[in-house]
Write a protein that holds these residues in place. Structure first.
Motif, short mmCIF file in Angstrom:
data_model
loop_
_atom_site.label_atom_id
_atom_site.label_comp_id
_atom_site.label_asym_id
_atom_site.label_seq_id
_atom_site.Cartn_x
_atom_site.Cartn_y
_atom_site.Cartn_z
N SER A 294 50.99 11.24 6.51
CA SER A 294 50.65 12.20 7.57
C SER A 294 50.55 11.48 8.90
O SER A 294 50.99 12.00 9.93
CB SER A 294 49.30 12.86 7.30
OG SER A 294 49.26 13.35 6.03
N GLU A 295 49.96 10.28 8.87
CA GLU A 295 49.83 9.54 10.13
C GLU A 295 51.20 9.12 10.68
O GLU A 295 51.45 9.16 11.89
CB GLU A 295 48.91 8.33 9.94
CG GLU A 295 47.45 8.74 9.98
CD GLU A 295 46.49 7.66 9.48
OE1 GLU A 295 45.27 7.90 9.62
OE2 GLU A 295 46.95 6.63 8.96
N ILE A 296 52.09 8.72 9.74
CA ILE A 296 53.45 8.35 10.17
C ILE A 296 54.12 9.57 10.82
O ILE A 296 54.69 9.49 11.91
CB ILE A 296 54.29 7.85 8.97
CG1 ILE A 296 53.72 6.52 8.47
CG2 ILE A 296 55.76 7.68 9.35
CD1 ILE A 296 54.32 6.05 7.16
N MET A 297 53.98 10.72 10.13
CA MET A 297 54.59 11.94 10.67
C MET A 297 53.97 12.31 12.02
O MET A 297 54.65 12.74 12.94
CB MET A 297 54.41 13.10 9.69
CG MET A 297 55.39 13.04 8.55
SD MET A 297 55.06 14.34 7.38
CE MET A 297 55.83 15.72 8.20
N GLN A 298 52.66 12.11 12.12
CA GLN A 298 51.97 12.46 13.37
C GLN A 298 52.54 11.63 14.53
O GLN A 298 52.74 12.14 15.63
CB GLN A 298 50.49 12.21 13.22
CG GLN A 298 49.66 12.90 14.27
CD GLN A 298 48.19 12.54 14.14
OE1 GLN A 298 47.86 11.41 13.78
NE2 GLN A 298 47.33 13.49 14.43
N ARG A 299 52.73 10.33 14.21
CA ARG A 299 53.27 9.45 15.27
C ARG A 299 54.68 9.90 15.66
O ARG A 299 55.02 9.97 16.84
CB ARG A 299 53.28 8.00 14.79
CG ARG A 299 51.92 7.30 15.05
CD ARG A 299 52.05 5.79 15.03
NE ARG A 299 52.42 5.30 13.71
CZ ARG A 299 51.54 5.09 12.72
NH1 ARG A 299 50.25 5.32 12.93
NH2 ARG A 299 51.95 4.66 11.56
N SER A 300 55.54 10.22 14.62
CA SER A 300 56.91 10.61 14.94
C SER A 300 56.96 11.96 15.66
O SER A 300 57.84 12.19 16.48
CB SER A 300 57.80 10.70 13.70
OG SER A 300 57.26 10.08 12.62
N LEU A 301 56.01 12.83 15.32
CA LEU A 301 56.07 14.18 15.91
C LEU A 301 55.02 14.37 17.00
O LEU A 301 54.58 15.49 17.25
CB LEU A 301 55.86 15.23 14.81
CG LEU A 301 56.90 15.28 13.70
CD1 LEU A 301 56.45 16.20 12.57
CD2 LEU A 301 58.24 15.77 14.25
N ASP A 303 55.09 14.51 20.04
CA ASP A 303 55.40 15.37 21.17
C ASP A 303 55.71 16.80 20.74
O ASP A 303 56.03 17.65 21.57
CB ASP A 303 56.60 14.80 21.95
CG ASP A 303 56.27 13.41 22.47
OD1 ASP A 303 55.09 13.21 22.85
OD2 ASP A 303 57.16 12.54 22.46
N ASP A 304 55.64 17.03 19.43
CA ASP A 304 55.98 18.38 18.93
C ASP A 304 54.71 19.22 18.81
O ASP A 304 53.87 18.98 17.93
CB ASP A 304 56.65 18.22 17.56
CG ASP A 304 57.15 19.57 17.04
OD1 ASP A 304 56.56 20.60 17.45
OD2 ASP A 304 58.09 19.57 16.24
#
Ligand SMILES: Nc1ncnc2c1ncn2[C@@H]1O[C@H](COP(=O)(O)OP(=O)(O)OP(=O)(O)O)[C@@H](O)[C@H]1O
Ligand SMILES: [Mg+2]
Length: 494
Positions: A294-301, A303-304
């Protein structure tokens, strides 16, 4: 006769005067005290017609017999029904001779055994010895003994009854309504009825039942009662009741019950510990995975705007799950830290550094008051920090974003104990809930916000360290938790 009256009046011992028929017509001042009745014509009538409860009515008979015989003194020992402290009372009865014959009699009641010649009833006398022995036995028995006549008048009230109820025997023996003071006339009547029935033993016997007595302040207390009716020549002459005080045994039973409850709770905690160790272990790893991805996804997203908030929610909820798992592990796992001595203020500061940045502490002031020269505490530091954190987090939850938390810690050099206090000015704990808050799974927080394990773990940790934890609602509002933990005994240098 004048000389005689002088002698009679000034006799140092209680003395009584009877007329020719044996009727009591007067007594001297020491006898006032003994009768509890001052000499007056009305009281003379009272004694002559009705007898006086503290005296055996047969004193009149003694006078009559002595007058009939007409010569010489006689010594008599009469039982004193109202006063078991003195098993008997001795009268020396002497007829009064006039030229015309016997005109009456007088009786002296010597107060001590040393004051007369020709003693009939010395303390060595077998009858007196038997009386003393029986009296001593009744007075020394642990059970309360009460004897009543068939109309419910108390004839005897032993020492144990005095201790049990706080009444002196003078308060109840021979006093109309005396039984009502310590027993309750209605209860007495009910028990008499049972005694006459076959319900608790053969008629005339009451095998042990539980009943109540009243103490001097009117407070009822539980007792056992066994009783029996006394007969003489087939006639009912009274009843004897034996009372056993149940206050102490009921207190012990209450203590035992609460110890059992504590054991059941400890057992529940131990079972929970075993279960949680395996479950927590299995859940912790997948949770770490969810969190990491989730943290990885949070970092990648980052700006979304659509997914950013959803991911934050996933991370928050996962962190909450991890907190629950950590709490469950607290039941079974000892930290690796061991019992190295540590500095208490320092340990507190580390905890506060972690919790204070949390949003819930924003409007909350935390004040610390630590004794400056406190020795180090030898305990499991990680577990102690878990205790401090649980209590501080609970206080913050209770304050709901606004208020004050005061933390105090001190060490008493003489007793060797550490004392800690966690006080907040929140709403306090609801009436009747104080005893429950240490139970596992007791929580008032909404589902998903509290496991109800924090205080249960806290209590376990404190108990495992030989300490105690208590909670109270502060009179000025809020809750106060107090902890006592053993520490070093140090003689303070002067
Ligand atoms: N300082 C406090 N003021 C008022 N109520 C309190 C306080 N501390 C504890 N409580 C009450 O005691 C309950 C049990 O506390 P406990 O710490 O065991 O569980 P919890 O805080 O509900 O959940 P968690 O297991 O997450 O700590 C709380 O839900 C709350 O009702
Ligand atoms: Mg809690």
């Amino acid at each position: 006769m004048d000389t005689f009256m002088e002698m009679f009046r000034h006799h140092p011992d209680p003395a009584f005067l009877a007329d020719k028929s044996g009727k009591i017509i007067g007594w001297n001042a020491p006898a006032d005290e003994m009768l509890g009745l001052p000499y007056s014509p009305e009281n003379v009538d009272l004694v002559a017609n009705k007898g006086v409860h503290r005296f055996h009515p047969s004193l009149n008979e003694l006078f009559a017999q002595c007058i009939q015989r007409g010569a010489g003194s006689e010594q008599w020992v009469l039982p004193l029904p109202g006063d078991m402290g003195k098993p008997h009372i001795r009268f020396i009865v002497t007829p009064i001779q006039k030229n015309t014959g016997v005109s009456g009699a007088w009786a002296v009641c010597p107060r001590s055994h040393e004051d007369r010649d020709g003693v009939c009833f010395t303390p060595e006398n077998p009858v007196v010895r038997m009386l003393s022995f029986l009296t001593n036995m009744i007075e020394s028995t642990v059970n309360g003994i009460v004897v009543m006549d068939p109309r419910g008048k108390v004839l005897m009230f032993n020492k144990s009854m005095e201790i049990m109820t706080g009444f002196a025997s003078e308060d109840v023996v021979g006093i109309p309504g005396g039984v009502d003071l310590f027993y309750g006339w209605e209860t007495a009547k009910r028990n008499m009825k049972l005694m006459r029935s076959k319900q608790y033993g053969r008629p005339g016997i009451l095998n042990m039942v539980k009943t109540e007595l009243k103490d001097r302040d009117g407070n009822p207390f539980p007792v056992t009662l066994s009783a029996g009716i006394m007969f003489e020549d087939g006639q009912e002459t009274g009843s004897v009741g034996i009372f056993g005080d149940l206050r102490e045994s009921e207190r012990l039973a209450r203590e035992l019950r609460s110890a059992q409850e504590r054991l059941i709770q400890a057992d529940r905690n131990a079972a929970l510990g075993r279960l949680s160790a395996s479950v927590a272990h299995e859940i912790n790893n997948p949770l770490s995975g969810i969190l990491m991805f989730s943290e990885i996804m949070q970092r990648s997203l980052k700006d979304d705007p659509v997914y950013r908030d959803d991911l934050k929610e996933i991370i928050d909820q996962t962190l909450r799950c991890k907190a629950i798992v950590r709490n469950l592990l607290g039941f079974s796992r000892k930290s690796d830290n061991g019992n190295e001595p540590f500095d208490i203020p320092e340990a507190f500061r580390q905890c506060l550094d972690i919790v204070l940045p949390q949003a819930k502490f924003q409007g909350i002031e935390v004040k610390c008051d630590f004794q400056p020269d406190m020795p180090k505490m030898q305990a499991d530091r990680v577990q102690m920090q878990q205790v401090f954190t649980n209590l501080v987090l609970n206080a913050a939850d209770a304050l709901e974003g606004k208020g004050l938390i005061c933390i105090k810690a001190r060490h008493d050099f003489e007793s060797g104990y550490f004392f800690m206090e966690f006080r907040d000015n929140g709403p306090g704990v609801a009436q009747g809930e104080l005893e429950k808050i240490f139970e596992s799974f007791y929580t008032t927080k909404p589902v998903g916000y509290g496991t109800g394990l924090g205080l249960s773990i806290t209590q376990d940790i404190i108990h495992n360290h030989g300490g105690t934890i208590g909670v109270e609602n502060h009179p000025e509002g809020g809750t106060i938790f107090t902890i006592r933990l053993p520490g070093p005994k140090i003689k303070k240098e002067s």
